[in-house]
Design a protein around this motif. Structure first.
Motif, PDB file in Angstrom:
ATOM      1  N   ILE A  35       4.345   5.754 -15.596  1.00 48.97           N
ATOM      2  CA  ILE A  35       5.393   4.763 -15.272  1.00 48.97           C
ATOM      3  C   ILE A  35       5.232   4.529 -13.978  1.00 48.97           C
ATOM      4  O   ILE A  35       5.060   2.679 -13.729  1.00 48.97           O
ATOM      5  CB  ILE A  35       6.887   6.233 -15.143  1.00 48.97           C
ATOM      6  N   VAL A  36       4.402   4.190 -12.497  1.00 49.77           N
ATOM      7  CA  VAL A  36       3.793   3.759 -11.381  1.00 49.77           C
ATOM      8  C   VAL A  36       2.806   2.704 -12.181  1.00 49.77           C
ATOM      9  O   VAL A  36       2.715   1.463 -11.984  1.00 49.77           O
ATOM     10  CB  VAL A  36       3.802   4.031 -10.781  1.00 49.77           C
ATOM     11  N   TYR A  37       1.874   2.600 -13.040  1.00 51.88           N
ATOM     12  CA  TYR A  37       1.347   2.407 -13.728  1.00 51.88           C
ATOM     13  C   TYR A  37       1.899   0.968 -14.339  1.00 51.88           C
ATOM     14  O   TYR A  37       1.346   0.340 -14.375  1.00 51.88           O
ATOM     15  CB  TYR A  37       0.031   3.276 -14.651  1.00 51.88           C
ATOM     16  N   ILE A  38       2.389   1.236 -15.481  1.00 50.15           N
ATOM     17  CA  ILE A  38       3.264   0.530 -16.193  1.00 50.15           C
ATOM     18  C   ILE A  38       4.242  -0.347 -15.422  1.00 50.15           C
ATOM     19  O   ILE A  38       3.920  -1.543 -15.228  1.00 50.15           O
ATOM     20  CB  ILE A  38       4.096   1.444 -17.512  1.00 50.15           C
ATOM     21  N   ARG A  39       4.906   0.362 -14.603  1.00 45.06           N
ATOM     22  CA  ARG A  39       5.765  -1.038 -13.564  1.00 45.06           C
ATOM     23  C   ARG A  39       5.121  -1.560 -12.886  1.00 45.06           C
ATOM     24  O   ARG A  39       5.613  -2.585 -11.635  1.00 45.06           O
ATOM     25  CB  ARG A  39       6.949  -0.050 -13.338  1.00 45.06           C
ATOM     26  N   GLU A  40       4.146  -1.438 -12.308  1.00 47.26           N
ATOM     27  CA  GLU A  40       3.280  -2.363 -11.311  1.00 47.26           C
ATOM     28  C   GLU A  40       4.208  -1.383  -9.798  1.00 47.26           C
ATOM     29  O   GLU A  40       3.839  -3.054  -9.610  1.00 47.26           O
ATOM     30  CB  GLU A  40       2.448  -3.307 -11.395  1.00 47.26           C
ATOM     31  N   GLY A  41       4.658  -0.773  -9.815  1.00 47.72           N
ATOM     32  CA  GLY A  41       5.508  -0.951  -8.587  1.00 47.72           C
ATOM     33  C   GLY A  41       5.489   0.408  -7.727  1.00 47.72           C
ATOM     34  O   GLY A  41       5.077   1.664  -8.130  1.00 47.72           O
ATOM     35  N   PHE A  42       6.285   0.720  -7.099  1.00 48.90           N
ATOM     36  CA  PHE A  42       6.795   2.147  -6.951  1.00 48.90           C
ATOM     37  C   PHE A  42       6.557   2.624  -5.414  1.00 48.90           C
ATOM     38  O   PHE A  42       6.133   4.093  -5.185  1.00 48.90           O
ATOM     39  CB  PHE A  42       7.402   2.984  -7.994  1.00 48.90           C
ATOM     40  N   TYR A  43       4.946   1.855  -4.993  1.00 47.00           N
ATOM     41  CA  TYR A  43       4.272   2.907  -4.145  1.00 47.00           C
ATOM     42  C   TYR A  43       4.524   2.908  -2.854  1.00 47.00           C
ATOM     43  O   TYR A  43       3.905   4.141  -2.118  1.00 47.00           O
ATOM     44  CB  TYR A  43       3.324   1.782  -3.868  1.00 47.00           C
ATOM     45  N   ILE A  44       5.292   3.205  -2.279  1.00 47.78           N
ATOM     46  CA  ILE A  44       6.260   3.758  -0.970  1.00 47.78           C
ATOM     47  C   ILE A  44       6.351   4.585  -1.760  1.00 47.78           C
ATOM     48  O   ILE A  44       6.837   5.909  -0.779  1.00 47.78           O
ATOM     49  CB  ILE A  44       7.613   2.931  -0.295  1.00 47.78           C
ATOM     50  N   ILE A  45       7.471   5.368  -2.646  1.00 44.77           N
ATOM     51  CA  ILE A  45       8.015   6.402  -3.303  1.00 44.77           C
ATOM     52  C   ILE A  45       6.662   7.275  -4.233  1.00 44.77           C
ATOM     53  O   ILE A  45       6.483   8.477  -3.207  1.00 44.77           O
ATOM     54  CB  ILE A  45       9.132   6.067  -4.589  1.00 44.77           C
ATOM     55  N   SER A  46       5.850   6.293  -4.179  1.00 45.25           N
ATOM     56  CA  SER A  46       4.073   7.261  -4.606  1.00 45.25           C
ATOM     57  C   SER A  46       4.041   7.495  -3.247  1.00 45.25           C
ATOM     58  O   SER A  46       3.226   8.552  -3.285  1.00 45.25           O
ATOM     59  CB  SER A  46       3.177   6.638  -4.881  1.00 45.25           C
ATOM     60  N   TYR A  47       4.081   7.280  -1.804  1.00 46.32           N
ATOM     61  CA  TYR A  47       3.140   7.038  -0.767  1.00 46.32           C
ATOM     62  C   TYR A  47       4.051   8.784  -0.273  1.00 46.32           C
ATOM     63  O   TYR A  47       3.548  10.061  -0.258  1.00 46.32           O
ATOM     64  CB  TYR A  47       3.134   6.176   0.220  1.00 46.32           C
TER      65      TYR A  47
END
Length: 172
Positions: A35-47
């Motif tokens: 999901i993060v790869y496809i949407r190219e975002g949500f890096y803060i949540i991933s961190y």
């Protein structure tokens, strides 16, 4: 209240299905990464998810009673070379459950664009890798200092010396 009871019943039944539980855990983690790869975002949540999972991993690898922080222990009369099984600060099932819950919350958070804050992700990644390396280095040094291994690979065998051949014994 009924929902909590059903969840607890499900968790109680899931304890014995070790491989299936961890398969689902890694499946949901792969789904989140996709999901993060496809949407190219949500890096803060991933961190945040990465830091939380690292914290759980440290608890999983740490002994319940830390010789460095527990202070001097009174002698119990037991031989200090006696075998004591490794007891984790965070049991395997709790590690699985809390990690799965965090992954599912992260998946839910990716459904709302409000949580997709613009950040320069390479700096977050570099900081997370630095934190991971430093933390694991300290954890491995602690393991070596106190001579414990948190991973059990089954019973220890001593080769052919402990095997008993029934045919040889009956022939004698």
């Amino acid at each position: 209240y009924k929902g909590r009871q059903r969840l607890q019943q499900f968790l109680d039944r899931a304890v014995v299905f070790h491989t299936a539980r961890w398969g689902a855990w890694f499946g949901f983690l792969a789904l989140y990464i996709l999901i993060v790869y496809i949407r190219e975002g949500f890096y803060i949540i991933s961190y945040g998810l990465g830091i939380y999972l690292l914290n759980l991993l440290i608890g999983f690898l740490s002994p319940q009673m830390d010789p460095d922080s527990d202070g001097p222990m009174l002698p119990t009369g037991d031989d200090p070379d006696d075998f004591r099984p490794f007891q984790r600060r965070l049991p395997e099932f709790q590690f699985w459950y809390q990690g799965l819950r965090a992954i599912l919350i992260a998946i839910c958070l990716t459904s709302c664009r409000m949580f997709d804050l613009p950040v320069f992700w390479p700096i977050l990644l570099a900081y997370f890798i630095l934190l991971l390396v430093m933390t694991m280095k300290n954890q491995i040094q602690h393991m070596m200092k106190h001579n414990y291994v948190p991973i059990s690979l089954g019973k220890k065998t001593y080769g052919d010396t402990t095997k008993l051949n029934v045919n040889e014994k009956s022939n004698k």
